[in-house]
Design a protein around this motif. Sequence first.
Motif, PDB file in Angstrom:
ATOM      1  N   PHE A  55       0.827  -1.211   0.000  1.00  0.00           N
ATOM      2  CA  PHE A  55       0.000   0.000   0.000  1.00  0.00           C
ATOM      3  C   PHE A  55       0.863   1.263   0.000  1.00  0.00           C
ATOM      4  CE2 PHE A  55      -3.422  -2.805   1.826  1.00  0.00           C
ATOM      5  CZ  PHE A  55      -4.249  -2.701   0.714  1.00  0.00           C
ATOM      6  N   LYS A  56       2.036   1.194   0.622  1.00  0.00           N
ATOM      7  CA  LYS A  56       2.939   2.340   0.578  1.00  0.00           C
ATOM      8  C   LYS A  56       3.389   2.611  -0.856  1.00  0.00           C
ATOM      9  CE  LYS A  56       7.471   3.991   2.061  1.00  0.00           C
ATOM     10  NZ  LYS A  56       8.734   3.652   2.776  1.00  0.00           N
ATOM     11  N   GLU A  57       3.741   1.540  -1.574  1.00  0.00           N
ATOM     12  CA  GLU A  57       4.157   1.702  -2.969  1.00  0.00           C
ATOM     13  C   GLU A  57       3.012   2.222  -3.829  1.00  0.00           C
ATOM     14  OE1 GLU A  57       7.087   1.443  -4.182  1.00  0.00           O
ATOM     15  OE2 GLU A  57       8.184   0.540  -2.512  1.00  0.00           O
ATOM     16  N   GLN A  58       1.816   1.742  -3.578  1.00  0.00           N
ATOM     17  CA  GLN A  58       0.661   2.223  -4.338  1.00  0.00           C
ATOM     18  C   GLN A  58       0.387   3.691  -4.038  1.00  0.00           C
ATOM     19  OE1 GLN A  58      -2.702  -0.337  -3.702  1.00  0.00           O
ATOM     20  NE2 GLN A  58      -1.720  -2.109  -4.621  1.00  0.00           N
ATOM     21  N   TRP A  59       0.525   4.067  -2.774  1.00  0.00           N
ATOM     22  CA  TRP A  59       0.334   5.473  -2.400  1.00  0.00           C
ATOM     23  C   TRP A  59       1.346   6.373  -3.105  1.00  0.00           C
ATOM     24  CZ3 TRP A  59       4.157   7.907   0.775  1.00  0.00           C
ATOM     25  CH2 TRP A  59       3.884   9.255   1.061  1.00  0.00           C
ATOM     26  N   MET A  60       2.608   5.961  -3.105  1.00  0.00           N
ATOM     27  CA  MET A  60       3.646   6.765  -3.739  1.00  0.00           C
ATOM     28  C   MET A  60       3.440   6.838  -5.251  1.00  0.00           C
ATOM     29  SD  MET A  60       7.032   5.510  -1.632  1.00  0.00           S
ATOM     30  CE  MET A  60       8.109   6.516  -2.657  1.00  0.00           C
ATOM     31  N   GLY A  61       3.154   5.682  -5.873  1.00  0.00           N
ATOM     32  CA  GLY A  61       2.980   5.667  -7.322  1.00  0.00           C
ATOM     33  C   GLY A  61       1.796   6.485  -7.783  1.00  0.00           C
ATOM     34  N   MET A  62       0.680   6.355  -7.070  1.00  0.00           N
ATOM     35  CA  MET A  62      -0.507   7.111  -7.444  1.00  0.00           C
ATOM     36  C   MET A  62      -0.288   8.607  -7.242  1.00  0.00           C
ATOM     37  SD  MET A  62      -4.395   6.511  -6.098  1.00  0.00           S
ATOM     38  CE  MET A  62      -5.780   7.479  -6.679  1.00  0.00           C
ATOM     39  N   GLY A  63       0.375   8.972  -6.142  1.00  0.00           N
ATOM     40  CA  GLY A  63       0.643  10.386  -5.887  1.00  0.00           C
ATOM     41  C   GLY A  63       1.527  11.007  -6.950  1.00  0.00           C
ATOM     42  N   LEU A  64       2.589  10.294  -7.351  1.00  0.00           N
ATOM     43  CA  LEU A  64       3.496  10.814  -8.375  1.00  0.00           C
ATOM     44  C   LEU A  64       2.798  10.966  -9.718  1.00  0.00           C
ATOM     45  CD1 LEU A  64       6.780   8.854  -7.552  1.00  0.00           C
ATOM     46  CD2 LEU A  64       6.388  11.319  -7.305  1.00  0.00           C
ATOM     47  N   SER A  65       1.975   9.979 -10.096  1.00  0.00           N
ATOM     48  CA  SER A  65       1.301  10.047 -11.393  1.00  0.00           C
ATOM     49  C   SER A  65       0.258  11.162 -11.411  1.00  0.00           C
ATOM     50  CB  SER A  65       0.640   8.704 -11.719  1.00  0.00           C
ATOM     51  OG  SER A  65      -0.337   8.363 -10.753  1.00  0.00           O
ATOM     52  N   LEU A  66      -0.434  11.370 -10.288  1.00  0.00           N
ATOM     53  CA  LEU A  66      -1.411  12.459 -10.221  1.00  0.00           C
ATOM     54  C   LEU A  66      -0.719  13.820 -10.187  1.00  0.00           C
ATOM     55  CD1 LEU A  66      -4.014  10.948  -7.722  1.00  0.00           C
ATOM     56  CD2 LEU A  66      -4.296  11.254 -10.183  1.00  0.00           C
ATOM     57  N   ASP A  67       0.413  13.919  -9.499  1.00  0.00           N
ATOM     58  CA  ASP A  67       1.179  15.169  -9.511  1.00  0.00           C
ATOM     59  C   ASP A  67       1.612  15.527 -10.926  1.00  0.00           C
ATOM     60  OD1 ASP A  67       1.012  15.746  -6.827  1.00  0.00           O
ATOM     61  OD2 ASP A  67       2.924  14.804  -6.303  1.00  0.00           O
ATOM     62  N   LEU A  68       2.079  14.527 -11.673  1.00  0.00           N
ATOM     63  CA  LEU A  68       2.502  14.768 -13.053  1.00  0.00           C
ATOM     64  C   LEU A  68       1.330  15.234 -13.904  1.00  0.00           C
ATOM     65  CD1 LEU A  68       4.675  14.614 -15.256  1.00  0.00           C
ATOM     66  CD2 LEU A  68       4.037  12.210 -15.596  1.00  0.00           C
ATOM     67  N   GLY A  69       0.195  14.568 -13.757  1.00  0.00           N
ATOM     68  CA  GLY A  69      -0.983  14.974 -14.509  1.00  0.00           C
ATOM     69  C   GLY A  69      -1.464  16.358 -14.136  1.00  0.00           C
ATOM     70  N   LEU A  70      -1.326  16.708 -12.860  1.00  0.00           N
ATOM     71  CA  LEU A  70      -1.780  18.016 -12.395  1.00  0.00           C
ATOM     72  C   LEU A  70      -1.018  19.156 -13.050  1.00  0.00           C
ATOM     73  CD1 LEU A  70      -3.513  19.684 -10.376  1.00  0.00           C
ATOM     74  CD2 LEU A  70      -1.687  19.355  -8.706  1.00  0.00           C
ATOM     75  N   VAL A  71       0.293  18.976 -13.250  1.00  0.00           N
ATOM     76  CA  VAL A  71       1.126  20.071 -13.765  1.00  0.00           C
ATOM     77  C   VAL A  71       1.346  19.987 -15.273  1.00  0.00           C
ATOM     78  CG1 VAL A  71       2.308  20.319 -11.566  1.00  0.00           C
ATOM     79  CG2 VAL A  71       3.268  18.808 -13.298  1.00  0.00           C
ATOM     80  N   THR A  72       0.848  18.925 -15.915  1.00  0.00           N
ATOM     81  CA  THR A  72       1.041  18.807 -17.362  1.00  0.00           C
ATOM     82  C   THR A  72      -0.263  19.019 -18.116  1.00  0.00           C
ATOM     83  OG1 THR A  72       0.855  16.395 -17.147  1.00  0.00           O
ATOM     84  CG2 THR A  72       3.072  17.315 -17.201  1.00  0.00           C
TER      85      THR A  72
END
Length: 354
Positions: free
Chosen positions: A215-232
């Motif tokens: 779940f930690k890995e899923q939290w990190m992966g989802m957060g990074l992908s959403l951050d990228l989508g937010l700024v792109t």
Amino acid sequence: MLARSILQRQVTQTSRAASLQYLKGRQISYTPPRNEAQKTAEQAKTPTEQPKSWLTRKIETSPQARKIFMTMTNMLGYGSPKQLAGRRAFVLYERICAVTPDQDREFWQKDCSLPPTFQSWFTVTNLHIWLLTVRLRALPAEHAKFYHQALIDHFFMDIEDKIRTVLQPPSERTQPYTAETDFYVNPNAARNAEGKKAKRSRAPDSIVTRQMKIFKEQWMGMGLSLDLGLVTSDMELAGAIWRNILGARGAQGIAYPDSASSPVKFRRTVNLVGGEVVNVAKVNLEKEETTDDGSGVHDFPPAEVDKYLAYPELMLDIVAYIRRELVRLEKVSDEDIMTGNWEKLRFGKVRQRL
């Protein structure tokens, strides 16, 4: 030394009451979650007021004693920005994030076809944890890190509590870390349906640790992908939603009823995290993708192929929801967040029309 020990115990016992009184003055109101059965049981009992301790009575009646007490609690760290952020972030997590799956349950389970599993609850809650942390990261620097970290800490403490309850349901009802949820079905709860009161051991720590890593890995992966989508772009954000929330269904093709060369009817996304996979090259992905992992998230079978038609609209709705909620959270002042005006942070429904 004995007098000091007694005083420290009295300070510890009274600090929670004093902290809640302080937070009340700062517009924070906290009521532990209770379901209807618990409320009914409590109403049936005659309320008995617990007698106040000597230290509590002294502090309430003596301004000088109150001043000394508050000085001591501040020296012990109870009034520090980190401690205040931890207590307020718990209210934000419990009242704002942990309840969001149940508030829009029909959309997530019916429209998005997410099964009633703990994994689905985690995914939806994680989305709203990310939404709130985006706003918390914009707080003044001396407070942002405390609020952000405290919110994540409460999230994972709740996850561990729920994992243990799923793996080893208690023989008697226990108080959860936060509110109980009906969003997912506990597959092991049926063991207690017979009414047996036998003592049960704790869930194996090795399994809990492995799941927490996943779940930690899923939290990190989802957060990074959403951050990228937010700024792109919205396109990148929609891709993150498809992969992390909608299960990347259809990535390997769609199985049609009348196609002789259809791909396998059952395919899932393989999770290679959690410290279990040492050499990814040795993993037989073809075999793993066609093995049921119990999550319930996999490609639609030929009889349900029409559900793919709703995916573009679903991704559009969730992208619009994310953008709308972030704009709304941006308008909430730092003072409202840090003084406990959590009602202004409450999330709406995904398909809520303006």
